[in-house]
Design an enzyme around this catalytic site. Structure first.
Site, PDB file in Angstrom:
ATOM      1  N   HIS A 171     -16.065  40.758 -35.601  1.00 22.60           N
ATOM      2  CA  HIS A 171     -15.354  39.553 -35.174  1.00 22.60           C
ATOM      3  C   HIS A 171     -13.882  39.903 -35.074  1.00 22.60           C
ATOM      4  O   HIS A 171     -13.256  40.282 -36.062  1.00 22.60           O
ATOM      5  CB  HIS A 171     -15.567  38.394 -36.149  1.00 22.60           C
ATOM      6  N   CYS A 172     -13.324  39.776 -33.873  1.00 26.51           N
ATOM      7  CA  CYS A 172     -11.943  40.207 -33.630  1.00 26.51           C
ATOM      8  C   CYS A 172     -11.007  39.003 -33.625  1.00 26.51           C
ATOM      9  O   CYS A 172     -11.130  38.123 -32.764  1.00 26.51           O
ATOM     10  CB  CYS A 172     -11.857  40.938 -32.290  1.00 26.51           C
ATOM     11  N   PRO A 173     -10.068  38.916 -34.565  1.00 19.93           N
ATOM     12  CA  PRO A 173      -9.138  37.770 -34.583  1.00 19.93           C
ATOM     13  C   PRO A 173      -8.191  37.767 -33.385  1.00 19.93           C
ATOM     14  O   PRO A 173      -7.698  36.703 -32.996  1.00 19.93           O
ATOM     15  CB  PRO A 173      -8.374  37.962 -35.898  1.00 19.93           C
ATOM     16  N   ASN A 176     -10.164  35.969 -30.921  1.00 14.64           N
ATOM     17  CA  ASN A 176     -10.821  34.787 -31.487  1.00 14.64           C
ATOM     18  C   ASN A 176     -12.265  34.686 -31.005  1.00 14.64           C
ATOM     19  O   ASN A 176     -12.716  33.616 -30.569  1.00 14.64           O
ATOM     20  CB  ASN A 176     -10.051  33.512 -31.119  1.00 14.64           C
ATOM     21  N   ASN A 177     -12.963  35.774 -31.077  1.00 13.57           N
ATOM     22  CA  ASN A 177     -14.340  35.801 -30.597  1.00 13.57           C
ATOM     23  C   ASN A 177     -15.079  36.946 -31.277  1.00 13.57           C
ATOM     24  O   ASN A 177     -14.460  37.908 -31.749  1.00 13.57           O
ATOM     25  CB  ASN A 177     -14.373  35.983 -29.081  1.00 13.57           C
TER      26      ASN A 177
END
Length: 382
Positions: A171-173, A176-177
């Site tokens: 999950h990549c901040p 945001n996905n």
């Protein structure tokens, strides 16, 4: 008495609704906060556009020919960069299909039964016709209690999205996905084009950075923008190059970030190369068969995200070779109680037309396409 009972019941109902409302408000605030990193990157992109186009190209560069070349190349890179970034952010992660979800009757049966052989039997029955070949470290079926489904291979539950994501990488901040099967190609292109974008800025901004630093040009407003643009682009180039290089290595090995930290478990045991089919086929799983679309942020990945061909052969030079006569994979197949399940149609062509991935050593089979998944115990994995 009936009146008092009704009042008490209403009070209890309001008491139950209040925490739910506060929890909903908290989740909305969290969702807004999750967009802060994306907003930060968007501001950086907008400022870099102004600094490069206006302050560098229009104000500082005097040669018309150099202006045209720099502006044309810059817009080429920025369009590809923003396009791939947009696709990474707004491509919804794919979730397991309905066949992996437990039916209403199976859910009730699973909840009624104690955590023993009865639950084991329910999961075994649900999973017997599904193309799943991996299991948990304890040998259990990979079952998600929150989503109430049998997890497909390479699928994991994201605690941020609160969903099971197909071929989840992480999950990549910054987007945001969740990065997974549906948008992993876009994520790779985002890293590649953002790196090229930064390198191009550093290369074309260098001479003017030196001139401003040595007072070779007048001290104007452009000085701050050009100098800070060079520092920012150089800094991002270093971090992006290491991240992009790491994901290129993952693609070549056909691993996700999660699988690099914890190797998938098959019937014969842990095997970090269980999904690797060789460099060419690993690359095609992500980018597709048609090379003309490889560099475009359009979805071309092969398969459906629910099933993947496996090649359980120790071909990685990082691993020690299997001792002679000690073929553990072949031994684990002896007495295998279930027939190997076929791949789905969407995956079967990955192992055709080209090098054969089946090798023999005497009577031992070293390479197989997946394995069945008998349930030993049930274990929730979130």
């Amino acid at each position: 008495m009936n009146l008092f009972a009704c009042i008490a019941q209403n009070d209890r109902a309001r008491g139950k609704m209040a925490p739910s409302g506060s929890s909903s408000a908290r989740r909305r605030c969290q969702r807004l906060l999750y967009w802060v990193p994306v907003l930060f990157i968007s501001i950086i992109i907008c400022w870099s556009y102004y600094a490069y186009v206006v302050q560098l190209c229009v104000v500082s560069i005097e040669s018309i020919g150099e202006k045209v070349v720099c502006l044309t190349a810059y817009h080429f890179f920025v369009i590809l960069f923003v396009w791939s970034y947009w696709k990474t952010i707004f491509t919804p992660p794919m979730n397991p299909s309905k066949e992996f979800h437990l039916s209403y009757a199976d859910k009730e049966l699973l909840e009624r039964e104690s955590r023993g052989e009865a639950q084991q039997e329910v999961l075994r029955r649900v999973a017997k016709d599904l193309p799943i070949y991996t299991r948990t470290m304890s040998g259990a079926i990979r079952y998600c209690d929150r989503c109430q489904l049998v997890k497909p291979d390479r699928c994991h539950h994201c605690s941020v999205c609160d969903k099971c994501i197909l071929k989840m990488d992480h999950h990549c901040p910054w987007v945001n996905n969740c990065v997974g099967f549906s948008n992993y190609k876009f994520f790779l292109l985002f890293l590649a084009y953002s790196l090229l974008y930064c390198i191009f800025i550093v290369a074309t901004d260098l001479q003017y950075f030196i001139k401003f630093w040595t007072n070779g040009l007048p001290d104007t407003q452009a000085k701050f923008h050009i100098m800070f643009l060079f520092f920012a682009a150089a800094m991002f180039s270093v971090s992006l190059s290491s991240l992009f290089g790491y994901h290129c290595w993952l693609v070549s090995k056909n691993r996700s970030t999660l699988e690099a930290f914890r190797a998938p478990v098959f019937r014969h045991g842990t095997d970090k190369n269980g999904f690797s089919l060789g460099f060419s086929k690993n690359l095609k799983q992500v980018f597709g068969d048609e090379k003309k679309y490889w560099l475009m942020p359009v979805f071309t990945s092969l398969g459906d995200g629910c099933s993947f061909p496996t090649c359980l052969v120790n071909q990685d030079p990082e691993q020690p070779p299997t001792p002679a006569g000690g073929n553990t994979t072949a031994k684990s197949m002896e007495g295998h109680p279930f027939p190997a399940k076929p791949l789905r149609e969407s995956q079967s062509h990955l192992l055709t037309d080209g090098q054969s991935w089946t090798e023999t050593n005497g009577n031992n089979e070293k390479c197989i396409l997946g394995m069945s998944n008998p349930a030993l115990t049930m274990e929730n994995e979130t």
